[in-house]
Design a protein around this motif. Structure first.
Motif, PDB file in Angstrom:
ATOM      1  N   PHE A  75     -17.241 -68.201 -12.542  1.00  0.00           N
ATOM      2  CA  PHE A  75     -17.025 -68.528 -10.841  1.00  0.00           C
ATOM      3  C   PHE A  75     -18.547 -67.662 -10.454  1.00  0.00           C
ATOM      4  N   LEU A  76     -19.184 -68.872  -9.314  1.00  0.00           N
ATOM      5  CA  LEU A  76     -19.954 -68.811  -8.421  1.00  0.00           C
ATOM      6  C   LEU A  76     -19.827 -68.125  -6.940  1.00  0.00           C
ATOM      7  N   ASN A  77     -18.848 -68.200  -7.077  1.00  0.00           N
ATOM      8  CA  ASN A  77     -18.315 -67.659  -5.069  1.00  0.00           C
ATOM      9  C   ASN A  77     -16.530 -67.452  -5.387  1.00  0.00           C
ATOM     10  N   ARG A  78     -16.465 -66.550  -5.210  1.00  0.00           N
ATOM     11  CA  ARG A  78     -14.965 -66.688  -5.316  1.00  0.00           C
ATOM     12  C   ARG A  78     -14.019 -65.916  -3.936  1.00  0.00           C
ATOM     13  N   LYS A 113     -18.628 -61.539 -12.313  1.00  0.00           N
ATOM     14  CA  LYS A 113     -18.218 -60.773 -13.560  1.00  0.00           C
ATOM     15  C   LYS A 113     -16.660 -62.205 -14.273  1.00  0.00           C
ATOM     16  N   GLY A 114     -16.301 -61.803 -15.085  1.00  0.00           N
ATOM     17  CA  GLY A 114     -14.957 -62.931 -15.241  1.00  0.00           C
ATOM     18  C   GLY A 114     -14.999 -64.072 -15.924  1.00  0.00           C
ATOM     19  N   ILE A 115     -14.772 -64.462 -17.239  1.00  0.00           N
ATOM     20  CA  ILE A 115     -15.084 -65.865 -17.712  1.00  0.00           C
ATOM     21  C   ILE A 115     -13.804 -66.346 -18.203  1.00  0.00           C
ATOM     22  N   GLY A 165      -8.690 -64.711 -24.578  1.00  0.00           N
ATOM     23  CA  GLY A 165      -9.098 -63.668 -24.277  1.00  0.00           C
ATOM     24  C   GLY A 165      -8.641 -62.465 -23.531  1.00  0.00           C
ATOM     25  N   ASP A 166      -8.937 -62.235 -22.250  1.00  0.00           N
ATOM     26  CA  ASP A 166      -8.477 -60.890 -21.379  1.00  0.00           C
ATOM     27  C   ASP A 166      -7.177 -61.942 -20.193  1.00  0.00           C
ATOM     28  N   ASN A 167      -6.584 -62.698 -20.799  1.00  0.00           N
ATOM     29  CA  ASN A 167      -5.744 -64.163 -20.080  1.00  0.00           C
ATOM     30  C   ASN A 167      -4.630 -63.659 -21.063  1.00  0.00           C
ATOM     31  N   GLU A 168      -4.850 -63.445 -22.433  1.00  0.00           N
ATOM     32  CA  GLU A 168      -3.837 -64.125 -23.498  1.00  0.00           C
ATOM     33  C   GLU A 168      -2.860 -63.596 -23.233  1.00  0.00           C
ATOM     34  N   GLY A 169      -1.687 -64.273 -23.704  1.00  0.00           N
ATOM     35  CA  GLY A 169      -0.149 -64.566 -22.718  1.00  0.00           C
ATOM     36  C   GLY A 169       0.136 -65.280 -21.839  1.00  0.00           C
ATOM     37  N   SER A 172      -9.532 -64.381 -13.121  1.00  0.00           N
ATOM     38  CA  SER A 172     -11.133 -64.137 -13.776  1.00  0.00           C
ATOM     39  C   SER A 172     -11.503 -61.946 -13.388  1.00  0.00           C
ATOM     40  N   LYS A 173     -10.756 -62.106 -12.044  1.00  0.00           N
ATOM     41  CA  LYS A 173     -11.072 -61.093 -11.498  1.00  0.00           C
ATOM     42  C   LYS A 173     -10.202 -59.323 -12.038  1.00  0.00           C
TER      43      LYS A 173
END
Length: 157
Positions: A29-32, A83-85, A107-111, A148-149
């Motif tokens: 994300f370039l902008n959230r 930050k956060g792909i 990754g961090d969202n696995e599951g 992503s955050k």
């Protein structure tokens, strides 16, 4: 260019045998900003720049604009992302006249596995396949920009 969709949690992997297509997606994300998000995606080897507006009150619809860009441009823009792909595999499954897009996160969202279905209008009906679980439409913690955050692995379940 209004997008109308409903989102659901997925309760099993049964959808995988029904998928007619799968695509690896990496996005940043370039902008959230809550008023608008700007994201970069690599869908296999195709780059996509997307701008999304603020969701409606019920979370069903919002403005969306997309433009295909080169893989090289997407890779360059990833360097500017917040930050956060997000890394996920998207499966497409046809259920009667609708196509469900099911995202299996890594990754961090696995599951986390979520499905969404795009609709022509907010009151359109569709068949619920047996692997479709709780509806999470409008729950911002399930938006990719939020994942992503605050990734799924950090949630208190």
């Amino acid at each position: 260019m209004i997008e109308i969709e409903r989102k659901f949690l997925v309760t099993s992997n049964n959808f995988k045998n029904l998928a007619f297509k799968s695509t690896r997606i990496i996005q940043g994300f370039l902008n959230r900003d809550p008023e608008r998000t700007v994201r970069i995606r690599l869908k296999d080897d195709i780059g996509v720049l997307t701008v999304k507006g603020k969701s409606s009150t019920n979370g069903l619809s919002r403005f969306e604009w997309e433009k295909e860009i080169s893989k090289q441009d997407a890779e360059s823009l990833f360097k500017l992302c917040e930050k956060g792909i997000i890394d996920k595999m998207r499966y497409e499954v046809k259920v009667e006249s609708h196509i469900f897009e099911i995202d299996e996160f890594f990754g961090d969202n696995e599951g986390l596995i979520m499905a969404e279905v795009e609709l022509q209008n907010e009151n359109e009906s569709f068949k619920n396949p047996d692997w479709l679980g709780e509806e999470v439409t409008g729950n911002i913690k399930y938006y990719n920009s939020q994942l992503s955050k605050q990734p799924y692995k950090t949630w208190q379940l």
